[in-house]
Scaffold this active site. Structure first.
Site, mmCIF file in Angstrom:
data_model
loop_
_atom_site.group_PDB
_atom_site.id
_atom_site.type_symbol
_atom_site.label_atom_id
_atom_site.label_comp_id
_atom_site.label_asym_id
_atom_site.label_seq_id
_atom_site.Cartn_x
_atom_site.Cartn_y
_atom_site.Cartn_z
ATOM 1 N N HIS A 227 1.298 -1.480 0.049
ATOM 2 C CA HIS A 227 -0.037 -0.103 -0.147
ATOM 3 C C HIS A 227 0.773 0.947 0.403
ATOM 4 O O HIS A 227 1.841 1.130 1.103
ATOM 5 C CB HIS A 227 -1.070 0.203 1.208
ATOM 6 C CG HIS A 227 -2.001 1.262 1.034
ATOM 7 N ND1 HIS A 227 -2.458 1.210 0.078
ATOM 8 C CD2 HIS A 227 -1.699 2.283 2.633
ATOM 9 C CE1 HIS A 227 -3.298 2.267 0.270
ATOM 10 N NE2 HIS A 227 -2.559 3.795 1.916
ATOM 11 N N SER A 228 0.154 2.684 -0.646
ATOM 12 C CA SER A 228 0.975 3.745 -0.583
ATOM 13 C C SER A 228 2.363 3.093 -1.691
ATOM 14 O O SER A 228 3.057 2.805 -2.156
ATOM 15 C CB SER A 228 1.158 4.329 0.561
ATOM 16 O OG SER A 228 1.450 5.511 0.348
ATOM 17 N N MET A 229 3.477 3.977 -0.476
ATOM 18 C CA MET A 229 5.121 3.674 -0.645
ATOM 19 C C MET A 229 5.470 2.067 -1.191
ATOM 20 O O MET A 229 6.329 1.527 -1.638
ATOM 21 C CB MET A 229 6.178 4.310 0.415
ATOM 22 C CG MET A 229 7.102 3.650 0.088
ATOM 23 S SD MET A 229 8.611 3.815 1.442
ATOM 24 C CE MET A 229 8.375 2.803 2.686
ATOM 25 N N ALA B 19 3.384 -0.406 -2.444
ATOM 26 C CA ALA B 19 3.686 -0.732 -3.630
ATOM 27 C C ALA B 19 4.630 -0.621 -4.451
ATOM 28 O O ALA B 19 5.400 -1.171 -5.055
ATOM 29 C CB ALA B 19 2.515 -0.016 -4.147
ATOM 30 N N SER C 22 -1.864 -1.312 -3.952
ATOM 31 C CA SER C 22 -2.671 -0.491 -3.780
ATOM 32 C C SER C 22 -2.651 1.172 -3.661
ATOM 33 O O SER C 22 -1.465 1.275 -3.135
ATOM 34 C CB SER C 22 -2.948 -0.946 -1.982
ATOM 35 O OG SER C 22 -4.055 -0.080 -1.525
#
Length: 250
Positions: free
Chosen positions: A95-97, A99, A122
């Site tokens: 998720h975020s970083m 990803a 994500s």
């Protein structure tokens, strides 16, 4: 499998170790996040997949370690830690970083002929969309960003002592992701599924969909209602998606 104590104790958390797992899901936290963010996912998937939650240095039980302030440096170490755990089919979720770290770690493993069955990416725009950002340069900017994204416990943000403890790792993570520049044409061979919120201030649906340009495999995208931490409101749906993939690929 011969387990690496360094890989297990430093980088990997198994909240629900499986006796004879058939599939593993490797989870990569967001900037400032920790392995415990994925405890609910591990709980939900217990019996279906063994969840490995990555723990970056500089937080929780690695508080006294120096954070790694580059995506390339983190991905190199993550790939090294995960190699002993790739004896089973596995997928990545970031998720975020996380990803971006999932993507870069997969690239490193694929160079050795080791490929995930799926990258679930994500809450992050594709690497081909670059924004000039400098949140990491000031404490005020970091705190404002954390409040805006609503992914940090307000009790942490309101406690000066807790903030003093967590800000170095958060700053390092933001520096890593804000200075990250993907190699031109960087791609993975494995399938990619992108998950994103329809009101994410850091990622538009168009920017998320552009991940399809970074894979040679099948691509899919799922858009949920919500902002950057949309997954908090859709955790059951996402867990079911992950479990379905584990059953089919394991």
């Amino acid at each position: 499998m011969t387990q690496s104590p360094a890989a297990t104790n430093q980088w990997i958390r198994r909240f629900h170790p499986a006796h004879a797992p058939r599939f593993r899901l490797v989870c990569f936290p967001h900037a400032g996040g920790s392995a415990s963010f994925y405890f609910p996912v591990s709980t939900a998937l217990a019996g279906t997949a063994e969840v490995l939650a990555m723990q970056y240095p500089g937080r929780q039980d690695r508080q006294n370690e120096e954070p790694i302030g580059t995506v390339t440096g983190l991905a190199d170490r993550l790939a090294e830690a995960l190699r002993p755990w790739t004896d089973l089919p596995f997928a990545f979720f970031g998720h975020s970083m996380g990803a971006v770290l999932a993507f870069e770690t997969a690239r490193r493993l694929e160079k050795d002929g080791i490929s995930p069955t799926m990258l679930f990416l994500s809450g992050r725009r594709a690497p081909s969309f670059v924004r000039e950002e400098s949140v990491h340069r000031s404490d005020e900017g970091l705190i404002a960003e954390l409040k805006k994204l609503s992914g940090t416990d307000p009790r942490v943000l309101d406690d000066p002592d807790l903030l003093r403890m967590v800000l170095p790792a958060i700053r390092s993570d933001y520096k890593a992701i804000e200075t990250y520049r993907c190699e031109p044409g960087a791609r993975v061979a494995c399938p990619v599924t992108v998950l994103t919120g329809d009101n994410d201030p850091r990622t538009t649906v168009e920017e998320a969909r552009a991940w399809q340009d970074h894979t040679d495999g099948p691509f899919d995208i799922a858009v949920y209602s919500g902002g950057h931490f949309y997954l908090s409101d859709h955790q059951q749906e996402i867990n079911e998606r992950l479990a379905e993939h584990a059953r089919s690929a394991g």
